[in-house]
Design a protein around this motif. Sequence first.
Motif, PDB file in Angstrom:
ATOM      1  N   LEU A   1       4.607 -10.588 -21.420  1.00 46.87           N
ATOM      2  CA  LEU A   1       5.497  -9.972 -20.447  1.00 46.87           C
ATOM      3  C   LEU A   1       4.745  -9.271 -19.324  1.00 46.87           C
ATOM      4  O   LEU A   1       5.231  -9.224 -18.183  1.00 46.87           O
ATOM      5  CB  LEU A   1       6.442  -8.986 -21.143  1.00 46.87           C
ATOM      6  CG  LEU A   1       7.468  -9.609 -22.090  1.00 46.87           C
ATOM      7  CD1 LEU A   1       8.410  -8.544 -22.622  1.00 46.87           C
ATOM      8  CD2 LEU A   1       8.269 -10.708 -21.393  1.00 46.87           C
ATOM      9  N   ARG A   2       3.583  -8.723 -19.612  1.00 46.22           N
ATOM     10  CA  ARG A   2       2.798  -8.098 -18.543  1.00 46.22           C
ATOM     11  C   ARG A   2       2.471  -9.141 -17.465  1.00 46.22           C
ATOM     12  O   ARG A   2       2.599  -8.889 -16.267  1.00 46.22           O
ATOM     13  CB  ARG A   2       1.518  -7.495 -19.112  1.00 46.22           C
ATOM     14  CG  ARG A   2       0.671  -6.749 -18.085  1.00 46.22           C
ATOM     15  CD  ARG A   2      -0.637  -6.279 -18.719  1.00 46.22           C
ATOM     16  NE  ARG A   2      -0.408  -5.325 -19.786  1.00 46.22           N
ATOM     17  CZ  ARG A   2      -0.321  -4.011 -19.603  1.00 46.22           C
ATOM     18  NH1 ARG A   2      -0.441  -3.506 -18.389  1.00 46.22           N
ATOM     19  NH2 ARG A   2      -0.120  -3.206 -20.631  1.00 46.22           N
ATOM     20  N   ARG A   3       2.090 -10.305 -17.922  1.00 49.12           N
ATOM     21  CA  ARG A   3       1.790 -11.383 -16.986  1.00 49.12           C
ATOM     22  C   ARG A   3       3.055 -11.852 -16.268  1.00 49.12           C
ATOM     23  O   ARG A   3       3.049 -12.116 -15.064  1.00 49.12           O
ATOM     24  CB  ARG A   3       1.162 -12.534 -17.767  1.00 49.12           C
ATOM     25  CG  ARG A   3       0.568 -13.639 -16.931  1.00 49.12           C
ATOM     26  CD  ARG A   3      -0.009 -14.702 -17.855  1.00 49.12           C
ATOM     27  NE  ARG A   3      -0.766 -15.696 -17.128  1.00 49.12           N
ATOM     28  CZ  ARG A   3      -1.117 -16.866 -17.622  1.00 49.12           C
ATOM     29  NH1 ARG A   3      -0.792 -17.166 -18.884  1.00 49.12           N
ATOM     30  NH2 ARG A   3      -1.807 -17.728 -16.910  1.00 49.12           N
ATOM     31  N   PHE A   4       4.144 -11.944 -16.996  1.00 44.23           N
ATOM     32  CA  PHE A   4       5.413 -12.395 -16.418  1.00 44.23           C
ATOM     33  C   PHE A   4       5.862 -11.485 -15.284  1.00 44.23           C
ATOM     34  O   PHE A   4       6.198 -11.941 -14.187  1.00 44.23           O
ATOM     35  CB  PHE A   4       6.477 -12.445 -17.523  1.00 44.23           C
ATOM     36  CG  PHE A   4       7.885 -12.626 -17.017  1.00 44.23           C
ATOM     37  CD1 PHE A   4       8.286 -13.831 -16.474  1.00 44.23           C
ATOM     38  CD2 PHE A   4       8.812 -11.598 -17.097  1.00 44.23           C
ATOM     39  CE1 PHE A   4       9.587 -14.009 -16.022  1.00 44.23           C
ATOM     40  CE2 PHE A   4      10.096 -11.759 -16.653  1.00 44.23           C
ATOM     41  CZ  PHE A   4      10.493 -12.972 -16.107  1.00 44.23           C
ATOM     42  N   PHE A   5       5.863 -10.173 -15.531  1.00 45.53           N
ATOM     43  CA  PHE A   5       6.327  -9.260 -14.489  1.00 45.53           C
ATOM     44  C   PHE A   5       5.351  -9.205 -13.319  1.00 45.53           C
ATOM     45  O   PHE A   5       5.759  -8.975 -12.182  1.00 45.53           O
ATOM     46  CB  PHE A   5       6.565  -7.872 -15.081  1.00 45.53           C
ATOM     47  CG  PHE A   5       7.778  -7.801 -15.952  1.00 45.53           C
ATOM     48  CD1 PHE A   5       9.032  -8.045 -15.433  1.00 45.53           C
ATOM     49  CD2 PHE A   5       7.674  -7.514 -17.309  1.00 45.53           C
ATOM     50  CE1 PHE A   5      10.170  -7.991 -16.232  1.00 45.53           C
ATOM     51  CE2 PHE A   5       8.796  -7.453 -18.116  1.00 45.53           C
ATOM     52  CZ  PHE A   5      10.052  -7.691 -17.577  1.00 45.53           C
ATOM     53  N   GLY A   6       4.085  -9.465 -13.582  1.00 40.91           N
ATOM     54  CA  GLY A   6       3.124  -9.485 -12.499  1.00 40.91           C
ATOM     55  C   GLY A   6       3.242 -10.710 -11.612  1.00 40.91           C
ATOM     56  O   GLY A   6       2.866 -10.671 -10.438  1.00 40.91           O
ATOM     57  N   LEU A   7       3.793 -11.813 -12.164  1.00 40.23           N
ATOM     58  CA  LEU A   7       3.884 -13.067 -11.423  1.00 40.23           C
ATOM     59  C   LEU A   7       5.323 -13.470 -11.137  1.00 40.23           C
ATOM     60  O   LEU A   7       5.588 -14.626 -10.830  1.00 40.23           O
ATOM     61  CB  LEU A   7       3.207 -14.191 -12.222  1.00 40.23           C
ATOM     62  CG  LEU A   7       1.711 -14.050 -12.453  1.00 40.23           C
ATOM     63  CD1 LEU A   7       1.214 -15.174 -13.350  1.00 40.23           C
ATOM     64  CD2 LEU A   7       0.966 -14.072 -11.129  1.00 40.23           C
ATOM     65  N   ARG A   8       6.247 -12.549 -11.238  1.00 38.61           N
ATOM     66  CA  ARG A   8       7.664 -12.897 -11.062  1.00 38.61           C
ATOM     67  C   ARG A   8       7.856 -13.624  -9.729  1.00 38.61           C
ATOM     68  O   ARG A   8       7.372 -13.205  -8.695  1.00 38.61           O
ATOM     69  CB  ARG A   8       8.535 -11.650 -11.100  1.00 38.61           C
ATOM     70  CG  ARG A   8      10.008 -11.952 -10.933  1.00 38.61           C
ATOM     71  CD  ARG A   8      10.850 -10.731 -11.231  1.00 38.61           C
ATOM     72  NE  ARG A   8      10.813 -10.404 -12.652  1.00 38.61           N
ATOM     73  CZ  ARG A   8      11.898 -10.077 -13.348  1.00 38.61           C
ATOM     74  NH1 ARG A   8      13.068 -10.054 -12.772  1.00 38.61           N
ATOM     75  NH2 ARG A   8      11.792  -9.760 -14.614  1.00 38.61           N
ATOM     76  N   GLY A   9       8.585 -14.708  -9.805  1.00 41.83           N
ATOM     77  CA  GLY A   9       8.829 -15.517  -8.630  1.00 41.83           C
ATOM     78  C   GLY A   9       7.901 -16.725  -8.539  1.00 41.83           C
ATOM     79  O   GLY A   9       8.153 -17.646  -7.782  1.00 41.83           O
ATOM     80  N   ALA A  10       6.812 -16.728  -9.299  1.00 39.42           N
ATOM     81  CA  ALA A  10       5.899 -17.872  -9.299  1.00 39.42           C
ATOM     82  C   ALA A  10       6.431 -18.918 -10.274  1.00 39.42           C
ATOM     83  O   ALA A  10       6.024 -18.992 -11.421  1.00 39.42           O
ATOM     84  CB  ALA A  10       4.504 -17.433  -9.697  1.00 39.42           C
ATOM     85  N   VAL A  11       7.378 -19.717  -9.812  1.00 41.68           N
ATOM     86  CA  VAL A  11       8.108 -20.606 -10.703  1.00 41.68           C
ATOM     87  C   VAL A  11       7.386 -21.937 -10.916  1.00 41.68           C
ATOM     88  O   VAL A  11       7.427 -22.507 -11.984  1.00 41.68           O
ATOM     89  CB  VAL A  11       9.530 -20.845 -10.163  1.00 41.68           C
ATOM     90  CG1 VAL A  11      10.279 -21.851 -11.010  1.00 41.68           C
ATOM     91  CG2 VAL A  11      10.294 -19.530 -10.076  1.00 41.68           C
ATOM     92  N   ASP A  12       6.690 -22.418  -9.905  1.00 42.20           N
ATOM     93  CA  ASP A  12       6.123 -23.745  -9.995  1.00 42.20           C
ATOM     94  C   ASP A  12       4.752 -23.742  -9.320  1.00 42.20           C
ATOM     95  O   ASP A  12       4.617 -23.190  -8.231  1.00 42.20           O
ATOM     96  CB  ASP A  12       7.056 -24.744  -9.304  1.00 42.20           C
ATOM     97  CG  ASP A  12       6.654 -26.186  -9.542  1.00 42.20           C
ATOM     98  OD1 ASP A  12       6.309 -26.512 -10.689  1.00 42.20           O
ATOM     99  OD2 ASP A  12       6.680 -26.959  -8.575  1.00 42.20           O
ATOM    100  N   PRO A  13       3.744 -24.304  -9.913  1.00 40.10           N
ATOM    101  CA  PRO A  13       3.771 -25.012 -11.193  1.00 40.10           C
ATOM    102  C   PRO A  13       3.533 -24.069 -12.359  1.00 40.10           C
ATOM    103  O   PRO A  13       3.142 -22.920 -12.152  1.00 40.10           O
ATOM    104  CB  PRO A  13       2.603 -25.989 -11.047  1.00 40.10           C
ATOM    105  CG  PRO A  13       1.615 -25.218 -10.208  1.00 40.10           C
ATOM    106  CD  PRO A  13       2.442 -24.400  -9.239  1.00 40.10           C
ATOM    107  N   ALA A  14       3.738 -24.584 -13.555  1.00 47.12           N
ATOM    108  CA  ALA A  14       3.418 -23.796 -14.750  1.00 47.12           C
ATOM    109  C   ALA A  14       1.913 -23.609 -14.828  1.00 47.12           C
ATOM    110  O   ALA A  14       1.129 -24.487 -14.474  1.00 47.12           O
ATOM    111  CB  ALA A  14       3.926 -24.513 -15.993  1.00 47.12           C
ATOM    112  N   ALA A  15       1.493 -22.429 -15.293  1.00 47.95           N
ATOM    113  CA  ALA A  15       0.064 -22.140 -15.432  1.00 47.95           C
ATOM    114  C   ALA A  15      -0.582 -23.140 -16.379  1.00 47.95           C
ATOM    115  O   ALA A  15      -0.012 -23.510 -17.410  1.00 47.95           O
ATOM    116  CB  ALA A  15      -0.130 -20.720 -15.939  1.00 47.95           C
ATOM    117  N   ALA A  16      -1.790 -23.548 -16.051  1.00 46.24           N
ATOM    118  CA  ALA A  16      -2.469 -24.584 -16.832  1.00 46.24           C
ATOM    119  C   ALA A  16      -2.685 -24.157 -18.278  1.00 46.24           C
ATOM    120  O   ALA A  16      -2.572 -24.973 -19.197  1.00 46.24           O
ATOM    121  CB  ALA A  16      -3.805 -24.933 -16.178  1.00 46.24           C
ATOM    122  N   ASP A  17      -3.000 -22.883 -18.507  1.00 48.73           N
ATOM    123  CA  ASP A  17      -3.239 -22.445 -19.880  1.00 48.73           C
ATOM    124  C   ASP A  17      -1.953 -22.425 -20.698  1.00 48.73           C
ATOM    125  O   ASP A  17      -1.978 -22.651 -21.902  1.00 48.73           O
ATOM    126  CB  ASP A  17      -3.918 -21.069 -19.900  1.00 48.73           C
ATOM    127  CG  ASP A  17      -3.098 -20.004 -19.222  1.00 48.73           C
ATOM    128  OD1 ASP A  17      -2.986 -20.048 -17.989  1.00 48.73           O
ATOM    129  OD2 ASP A  17      -2.565 -19.124 -19.923  1.00 48.73           O
TER     130      ASP A  17
END
Length: 278
Positions: free
Chosen positions: A174-190
């Motif tokens: 969730l820390r990563r999610f809230f930091g990247l909110r709005g970055a929908v595409d593409p999915a992170a490689a990891d």
Amino acid sequence: MNTSLPTLYLSHGSPMIAIEDSPAARFLDRLGPVIERTFGRPRAALVVSPHSSTRQPMVLAGARHPAIHDFGGFPAELYAQRYDATGAPALALQASRLLARAGIEAPAVEAEGLDHGIWTVMKRAWPGAEVPVVPLTLVPGASPQQQWAIGAALAPLADEGVLVIGSGAMTHNLRRFFGLRGAVDPAAADVVAFQDWVRDRAAARDWPALFDYRRQAPEAAQQHPTDEHWLPFYVAAGAGGDTAGVRIHDSVDAGVLAMDGYAFGPQAERLRRALQVR
């Protein structure tokens, strides 16, 4: 119904899945009707969620289970959501006895309510609360092998029309999610690498590797800083027996929250095929 059911691992992600449109939400919207067309309506759903955690497993035997709004900081529309499911006290007692036979103490307790990991997925799949629900609490300190054993003890329920569900999240940082909110595409490689690793290991029935996911899965600690949203996967897998895990949905929210769903057991492939039919 007299048809055995697959067991399921479903990602609920954020509680906003109850009201927002997303590929995962649309998958859950289809899941309930497809299960009914393919197998008939489940007698009940027994659901384990990370948002009801206890030191030992407990089966909630309440007669009714209203939605609990166990979160903060969300829009008023989400708090207005209601879900009032019927309980199944006799099933709760049966589940408690099955666990006891396997040497797992899991009392049936007179408690009511559905945490958001349960009611959000059930509301999407059965919006009219047509299926009774029995919540099973999660023991977050139990190992993947111990979670599997809990599921294995409950495996007979799938042959009696009970839908055993582990509700969690394929990735949950969730820390990563809230930091990247709005970055929908593409999915992170990891994130994709983790999804692919689980898909391949589950398809190969490589349970030793899956039990050891913390060491063997790619960047496991990045995907799950803590285990609780991943552990229900093992309950669902154990309840399906020593069969291949079949991925029945994959999507990623905001680039980092994977929302995959899995089916286990002899009926898993049948469900996958049914979901492909439009």
